[in-house]
Design an enzyme around this catalytic site. Structure first.
Site, PDB file in Angstrom:
ATOM      1  N   HIS A  78       0.861  -1.196   0.000  1.00 30.36           N
ATOM      2  CA  HIS A  78       0.000   0.000   0.000  1.00 30.36           C
ATOM      3  C   HIS A  78       0.889   1.235   0.000  1.00 30.36           C
ATOM      4  O   HIS A  78       1.881   1.290   0.736  1.00 30.36           O
ATOM      5  CB  HIS A  78      -0.880  -0.053   1.247  1.00 30.36           C
ATOM      6  CG  HIS A  78      -1.823   1.092   1.425  1.00 30.36           C
ATOM      7  ND1 HIS A  78      -2.351   1.826   0.391  1.00 30.36           N
ATOM      8  CD2 HIS A  78      -2.364   1.626   2.571  1.00 30.36           C
ATOM      9  CE1 HIS A  78      -3.162   2.749   0.871  1.00 30.36           C
ATOM     10  NE2 HIS A  78      -3.178   2.655   2.190  1.00 30.36           N
ATOM     11  N   HIS A 145      -6.985  -0.061   1.373  1.00 30.71           N
ATOM     12  CA  HIS A 145      -7.884   1.062   1.530  1.00 30.71           C
ATOM     13  C   HIS A 145      -7.766   2.084   0.396  1.00 30.71           C
ATOM     14  O   HIS A 145      -8.546   3.035   0.336  1.00 30.71           O
ATOM     15  CB  HIS A 145      -7.590   1.632   2.923  1.00 30.71           C
ATOM     16  CG  HIS A 145      -7.576   3.056   3.200  1.00 30.71           C
ATOM     17  ND1 HIS A 145      -6.495   3.805   3.558  1.00 30.71           N
ATOM     18  CD2 HIS A 145      -8.625   3.901   3.190  1.00 30.71           C
ATOM     19  CE1 HIS A 145      -6.843   5.035   3.786  1.00 30.71           C
ATOM     20  NE2 HIS A 145      -8.124   5.135   3.577  1.00 30.71           N
ATOM     21  N   TYR A 192     -11.357   1.719  14.247  1.00 29.90           N
ATOM     22  CA  TYR A 192     -10.593   1.722  12.989  1.00 29.90           C
ATOM     23  C   TYR A 192     -11.522   1.409  11.814  1.00 29.90           C
ATOM     24  O   TYR A 192     -11.502   2.082  10.779  1.00 29.90           O
ATOM     25  CB  TYR A 192      -9.500   0.664  13.123  1.00 29.90           C
ATOM     26  CG  TYR A 192      -8.524   0.556  11.981  1.00 29.90           C
ATOM     27  CD1 TYR A 192      -7.302   1.239  12.022  1.00 29.90           C
ATOM     28  CD2 TYR A 192      -8.793  -0.249  10.886  1.00 29.90           C
ATOM     29  CE1 TYR A 192      -6.393   1.116  10.989  1.00 29.90           C
ATOM     30  CE2 TYR A 192      -7.888  -0.375   9.853  1.00 29.90           C
ATOM     31  CZ  TYR A 192      -6.693   0.307   9.911  1.00 29.90           C
ATOM     32  OH  TYR A 192      -5.792   0.186   8.889  1.00 29.90           O
TER      33      TYR A 192
HETATM   34 FE1  FEO Z   1      -2.368   2.759   7.000  1.00 27.76          FE
HETATM   35 FE2  FEO Z   1      -4.215   3.525   4.120  1.00 27.76          FE
HETATM   36  O1  FEO Z   1      -2.764   3.601   5.332  1.00 27.76           O
END
Ligand code: FEO
Length: 395
Positions: A78, A145, A192
């Site tokens: 990521h 994400h 979270y």
């Molecule tokens: Fe922990 Fe999308 O960064």
């Protein structure tokens, strides 16, 4: 350094950010970690890096296990800066390493750090790299994400390294789920999910179903933030399935702010009415609670009631901030109601309803407005408003 071993040849080389309290607007009262992992076999792989301000610590931890010249692969699961901002420095040290990412990851690395990352090699779902007796298999996970996100699965050790997914912002000297307080662990995992992953819920359901269909055994989930799930990895997988399918309970969350306590009095009476009707009630005054804490409570609620005094014909700025944040997180399957106080012209309830309708929320048409200070009759109306909302969600 105390070596943190996940399995033979698999080490945590991440860092603990004890003092971060604001993670792009999400209040992280218990800090965070940026987890990176080193896998040593005939070949050596580094999975992810850390936030730039901690790169020196990552370098030291890696050097205690191997020399940078011996690293054959750097896997970028990521590109967001909390995981990649020390990559330019690490890439210069690991002179023999190939850098691997998804195709979108390569584009984003170039956009973040420049043309030197044109040398990144791309992988896609199902691709494997043999390190010796250990194999890395890649699973693309776009939007979990960011578009670039992917999971790395360590086949023989049955360890899933899903980067942001299944993480928590939780600084701790312990590294594993069986070493920490379970209530705190799940509280942070919930927060979270609510503040980072909630808008991606449909994708999460599909990705978990896809991973289940692949029939890959998972003994450990090693995310990029917080604690590693080794005792009970299915605990967090099942929690994600619940959250991503919008599992809710008979719960009303009242989020409000107040100028001269009128809206506060309304909120308390509405809360009393809802509780009297037999639902769980949470009352959160903004400026006492962060918007990220409010969203965490909203995750499993069936109704959200939002209260604001009128200021210059508008909602109070804290409510504007909350609604901007909430609409971005796209909570699904909740009933939204609005209330507030005003002095002469009004406007707070109208402006909040407009925002909520534009966001596509299911809004109770009739908001509740009280002029100046609520009297006994007004408080009775508030109590009844709370009762009515509770009755609606109990049906
Ligand atoms: Fe922990 Fe999308 O960064």
């Amino acid at each position: 350094m105390v070596k943190v071993t996940l399995k033979d040849g698999v080490y945590w080389v991440g860092v603990i950010d004890w003092n971060i309290r604001d993670f792009h607007g999400y209040i992280t009262n218990r800090g965070s970690t940026y987890n990176a992992y080193l896998i040593q076999d005939e070949k050596t792989a580094l999975i992810d890096t850390v936030k730039h301000q901690f790169s020196e610590e990552l370098v030291r931890k890696v050097k205690e296990l191997t020399s940078f010249e011996k690293i054959d692969y750097i896997i970028v699961n990521h590109v967001e800066m909390d995981h990649s901002s020390s990559l330019p420095e690490i890439a210069k040290l690991a002179v023999n390493a190939k850098i691997l990412s998804s195709a979108r990851g390569k584009e984003e690395l170039i956009e973040h750090f420049g043309k030197e990352f044109e040398r990144v090699e791309t992988v896609k779902s199902g691709d494997e790299i043999k390190l010796g007796s250990k194999t890395l298999r890649f699973v693309e996970a776009p939007m979990l994400h960011w578009p670039d996100s992917m999971f790395t699965y360590l086949v023989e050790d049955k360890i899933l390294m899903p980067n942001d997914a299944f993480g928590q912002h939780l600084a701790s000297s312990e590294r594993f789920d069986d070493e920490v307080d379970q209530h705190i662990l799940m509280e942070e995992a919930t927060m979270y999910y609510a503040n980072i992953l909630m808008p991606l819920s449909p994708l999460i359901t599909r990705k978990i179903q896809e991973v289940v269909a692949m029939q890959i055994p998972i003994e450990m989930i090693a995310p990029s933030h917080g604690i590693i799930w080794r005792k009970d990895p299915m605990k967090i997988v099942n929690a994600y399935l619940n959250w991503s399918q919008n599992a809710t309970k008979n719960k009303v969350v009242i989020v409000f702010d107040t100028m001269w306590n009128s809206t506060d009095k309304m909120a308390r009476a509405i809360g009393d009415g809802a509780a009297y009707a037999g639902v769980d009630v949470k009352l959160l005054k903004l400026r006492s609670y962060a918007i990220s804490e409010a969203m965490t409570e909203i995750l499993d609620a069936k109704a959200v009631l939002v209260g604001s005094p009128t200021l210059n014909n508008q909602m109070f700025p804290t409510l504007s901030s909350f609604l901007t944040y909430a609409t971005g997180l796209k909570p699904k399957g909740k009933l939204w109601g609005f209330f507030g106080s005003y002095g002469w012209g009004g406007g707070a309830v109208k402006s909040m309803v407009k925002v909520a309708k534009e966001a596509g929320f299911d809004v109770v048409e009739q908001g509740l407005e009280i002029k100046f200070v609520p009297d006994e009759e007004d408080l009775k109306k508030c109590f009844e408003f709370g009762q009515q909302i509770a009755q609606k969600i109990k049906v």
